[in-house]
Design an enzyme around this catalytic site. Structure first.
Site, PDB file in Angstrom:
ATOM      1  N   SER A 126       2.323 -13.750 -52.968  1.00  0.00           N
ATOM      2  CA  SER A 126       3.288 -14.210 -51.965  1.00  0.00           C
ATOM      3  C   SER A 126       4.674 -14.351 -52.583  1.00  0.00           C
ATOM      4  O   SER A 126       4.809 -14.673 -53.772  1.00  0.00           O
ATOM      5  CB  SER A 126       2.832 -15.568 -51.436  1.00  0.00           C
ATOM      6  OG  SER A 126       3.849 -16.180 -50.690  1.00  0.00           O
ATOM      7  N   TYR A 151      -0.921 -24.668 -52.701  1.00  0.00           N
ATOM      8  CA  TYR A 151      -1.151 -23.295 -52.223  1.00  0.00           C
ATOM      9  C   TYR A 151      -0.318 -22.311 -53.040  1.00  0.00           C
ATOM     10  O   TYR A 151      -0.834 -21.317 -53.564  1.00  0.00           O
ATOM     11  CB  TYR A 151      -0.795 -23.170 -50.729  1.00  0.00           C
ATOM     12  CG  TYR A 151      -0.537 -21.746 -50.325  1.00  0.00           C
ATOM     13  CD1 TYR A 151      -1.592 -20.865 -50.118  1.00  0.00           C
ATOM     14  CD2 TYR A 151       0.772 -21.255 -50.202  1.00  0.00           C
ATOM     15  CE1 TYR A 151      -1.344 -19.538 -49.792  1.00  0.00           C
ATOM     16  CE2 TYR A 151       1.024 -19.940 -49.881  1.00  0.00           C
ATOM     17  CZ  TYR A 151      -0.041 -19.086 -49.676  1.00  0.00           C
ATOM     18  OH  TYR A 151       0.212 -17.767 -49.376  1.00  0.00           O
ATOM     19  N   LYS A 155      -1.263 -19.101 -56.018  1.00  0.00           N
ATOM     20  CA  LYS A 155      -0.805 -17.704 -56.106  1.00  0.00           C
ATOM     21  C   LYS A 155      -0.237 -17.432 -57.499  1.00  0.00           C
ATOM     22  O   LYS A 155      -0.475 -16.381 -58.088  1.00  0.00           O
ATOM     23  CB  LYS A 155       0.233 -17.409 -55.011  1.00  0.00           C
ATOM     24  CG  LYS A 155      -0.329 -17.451 -53.609  1.00  0.00           C
ATOM     25  CD  LYS A 155      -1.423 -16.403 -53.399  1.00  0.00           C
ATOM     26  CE  LYS A 155      -2.113 -16.505 -52.063  1.00  0.00           C
ATOM     27  NZ  LYS A 155      -3.321 -15.678 -51.949  1.00  0.00           N
TER      28      LYS A 155
HETATM   29  C1  UD1 Z   1       5.171 -20.311 -45.197  1.00  0.00           C
HETATM   30  C2  UD1 Z   1       4.899 -21.065 -46.455  1.00  0.00           C
HETATM   31  C3  UD1 Z   1       4.710 -20.069 -47.571  1.00  0.00           C
HETATM   32  C4  UD1 Z   1       3.560 -19.156 -47.239  1.00  0.00           C
HETATM   33  C5  UD1 Z   1       3.777 -18.488 -45.891  1.00  0.00           C
HETATM   34  C6  UD1 Z   1       2.502 -17.804 -45.493  1.00  0.00           C
HETATM   35  C7  UD1 Z   1       5.969 -23.252 -46.185  1.00  0.00           C
HETATM   36  C8  UD1 Z   1       7.087 -24.127 -46.624  1.00  0.00           C
HETATM   37  N1  UD1 Z   1       5.964 -22.005 -46.705  1.00  0.00           N
HETATM   38  O1  UD1 Z   1       6.356 -19.536 -45.387  1.00  0.00           O
HETATM   39  O2  UD1 Z   1       4.445 -20.732 -48.775  1.00  0.00           O
HETATM   40  O3  UD1 Z   1       3.439 -18.156 -48.220  1.00  0.00           O
HETATM   41  O4  UD1 Z   1       4.085 -19.461 -44.905  1.00  0.00           O
HETATM   42  O5  UD1 Z   1       2.592 -17.297 -44.215  1.00  0.00           O
HETATM   43  O6  UD1 Z   1       5.139 -23.641 -45.415  1.00  0.00           O
HETATM   44  N2  UD1 Z   1       9.969 -22.594 -38.532  1.00  0.00           N
HETATM   45  C9  UD1 Z   1      10.489 -23.343 -37.483  1.00  0.00           C
HETATM   46  N3  UD1 Z   1       9.618 -23.929 -36.614  1.00  0.00           N
HETATM   47  C10 UD1 Z   1       8.256 -23.812 -36.734  1.00  0.00           C
HETATM   48  C11 UD1 Z   1       7.740 -23.046 -37.793  1.00  0.00           C
HETATM   49  C12 UD1 Z   1       8.613 -22.456 -38.672  1.00  0.00           C
HETATM   50  O7  UD1 Z   1      11.700 -23.481 -37.364  1.00  0.00           O
HETATM   51  O8  UD1 Z   1       7.541 -24.398 -35.917  1.00  0.00           O
HETATM   52  C13 UD1 Z   1      10.888 -21.937 -39.463  1.00  0.00           C
HETATM   53  C14 UD1 Z   1      10.733 -22.426 -40.898  1.00  0.00           C
HETATM   54  O9  UD1 Z   1      11.563 -23.509 -41.150  1.00  0.00           O
HETATM   55  C15 UD1 Z   1      11.123 -21.184 -41.674  1.00  0.00           C
HETATM   56  C16 UD1 Z   1      10.738 -20.019 -40.766  1.00  0.00           C
HETATM   57  O10 UD1 Z   1      10.579 -20.574 -39.471  1.00  0.00           O
HETATM   58  O11 UD1 Z   1      12.506 -21.137 -41.850  1.00  0.00           O
HETATM   59  C17 UD1 Z   1       9.449 -19.365 -41.182  1.00  0.00           C
HETATM   60  O12 UD1 Z   1       8.462 -20.354 -41.330  1.00  0.00           O
HETATM   61  P1  UD1 Z   1       6.937 -19.982 -41.626  1.00  0.00           P
HETATM   62  O13 UD1 Z   1       6.456 -18.988 -40.654  1.00  0.00           O
HETATM   63  O14 UD1 Z   1       6.190 -21.253 -41.772  1.00  0.00           O
HETATM   64  O15 UD1 Z   1       6.992 -19.213 -43.026  1.00  0.00           O
HETATM   65  P2  UD1 Z   1       7.575 -19.704 -44.443  1.00  0.00           P
HETATM   66  O16 UD1 Z   1       8.003 -21.101 -44.430  1.00  0.00           O
HETATM   67  O17 UD1 Z   1       8.601 -18.705 -44.847  1.00  0.00           O
END
Ligand code: UD1
Length: 339
Positions: A126, A151, A155
């Site tokens: 990842s 997690y 990795k």
């Molecule tokens: C997350 C994990 C990462 C993992 C990946 C696997 C965290 C901090 N990171 O990545 O370690 O490898 O998933 O899929 O959990 N967001 C919102 N509202 C929501 C959900 C997400 O605003 O309800 C935003 C988050 O702040 C982020 C973006 O959407 O900026 C993507 O979020 P997400 O899909 O959870 O992925 P990552 O955080 O990049």
């Protein structure tokens, strides 16, 4: 054609990879413990490819079971190892569960691979290993930062275990693929993402909100130093991602690798903000999404997107599908699953 083991082959990325392997003519055997997947995914794979992969329900923590599997399938030529727990928040609360699920299982599989005359191993890693990288886009040479969660740590440790094992195993070649943010579903909508409970990831949360399962999307922070203040990620269509696994595996099977352990970033190279993802969803679905801006989520990095040059030059792979393609497929999948 070569027999390939796909662990976690009924999961989100695993199932799409099984489809691409079967489309290329490989014989696939899946191991999955069904802890975060459904046996019905096999039907989806069959519907797309016209072929049902072999399937063994097995928890890879069962060391004896892993040994028995490899004794039975001693003609396996390659392994794509997806099976792992992946919920970041849960890993903070249950670190030992994550170390056991993600590390013990990796060790047991590698121990069996050491016994084979020749083994080719693809590891599901990842971009989380980079943390907040100092330079964007992120190259494979960017330093691995201290993990934010157990997690993420699994990795990093997983990669180190493979490096150490490759050093002392003439028969073993491995590639770690560092995914950016995989989203979307197969265009046939026979397979897609099936999050259990409340999704933690952005795209399933968006589609579940639009279908009426969740009331509102919370956008975590709009005061980041980005174009619109929301976090930037590199969202990659799961079908593009799946194809990269087949190409990486072929590289090993055909001895085209330049070292017996290599890493590649898998991303589009393009960063998109949370609001751009929402806009893409609204554009392709014609739906208005109910969302509100809330505070930042702990542990989120500001911005992460891939430098794709190494994957392009060495694997001859780049993404073909767009963010809109991915959002449309995710939406069609949601409508099929809940509709
Ligand atoms: C997350 C994990 C990462 C993992 C990946 C696997 C965290 C901090 N990171 O990545 O370690 O490898 O998933 O899929 O959990 N967001 C919102 N509202 C929501 C959900 C997400 O605003 O309800 C935003 C988050 O702040 C982020 C973006 O959407 O900026 C993507 O979020 P997400 O899909 O959870 O992925 P990552 O955080 O990049």
């Amino acid at each position: 054609m070569d027999k390939i083991l796909v662990t976690g082959g009924l999961g989100f990325i695993g199932s799409h990879t099984v489809v691409e392997l079967q489309n290329e003519g490989y014989e696939v055997v899946i191991i999955d413990d069904l802890s975060n997947s459904s046996i019905k995914v096999l039907d989806g794979i069959t519907a797309i490819t016209g072929k049902t992969p072999l399937f063994e329900k097995l928890d890879l923590k069962d060391k004896a079971g892993v040994e028995t599997f490899f004794a039975k399938h001693n003609d396996v030529k390659g392994v794509i190892h997806f099976a792992a727990s992946k919920a970041v928040g849960e890993s903070v609360n249950e670190p030992l569960l994550y170390y056991e699920n993600n590390i013990n299982t990796l060790v047991y599989v590698l121990k069996e691979l050491k016994k084979l005359p020749e083994a080719n191993f693809i590891f599901s890693s990842s971009c989380t290993v980079y943390g907040q990288a100092d330079e964007l886009p992120i190259t494979e040479n960017a330093p691995v930062k201290k993990a934010e969660s157990p997690y993420g740590n699994t990795k990093q440790i997983g990669e180190e275990i493979i490096v150490d094992t490759c050093k002392v195993s003439e028969n073993l070649k491995a590639i770690a693929l560092r995914y950016f943010n995989p989203i979307g579903a197969h265009e046939s909508v026979n397979i897609g993402e099936l999050p259990i409970g409340v999704p933690q990831n952005l795209v399933p949360f968006i589609t579940q909100t639009a279908i009426g399962l969740r009331e509102q999307l919370s956008v975590f922070g709009d005061d980041y130093p980005t174009s619109d203040g929301t976090c930037v990620r590199d969202y990659i269509h799961v079908v593009d991602l799946a194809k990269a696994h087949v190409i990486a595996l072929k590289r090993l099977l055909e001895n085209k690798n330049k070292a017996n352990y290599e890493t590649f970033n898998l991303g589009t190279g393009k960063g998109s903000s949370v609001l751009e993802v929402v806009q893409s969803f609204e554009r392709v679905s014609g739906e208005k999404l109910n969302y509100k801006i809330v505070g930042r989520r702990e542990g989120d990095v500001v911005s992460a997107y891939a430098d794709t040059n190494k994957a392009k030059d060495e694997l001859g792979w780049k993404t073909e599908l767009t963010l809109d393609d991915a959002m449309l497929s995710a939406w069609k999948w949601e409508q099929k699953v809940r509709g």
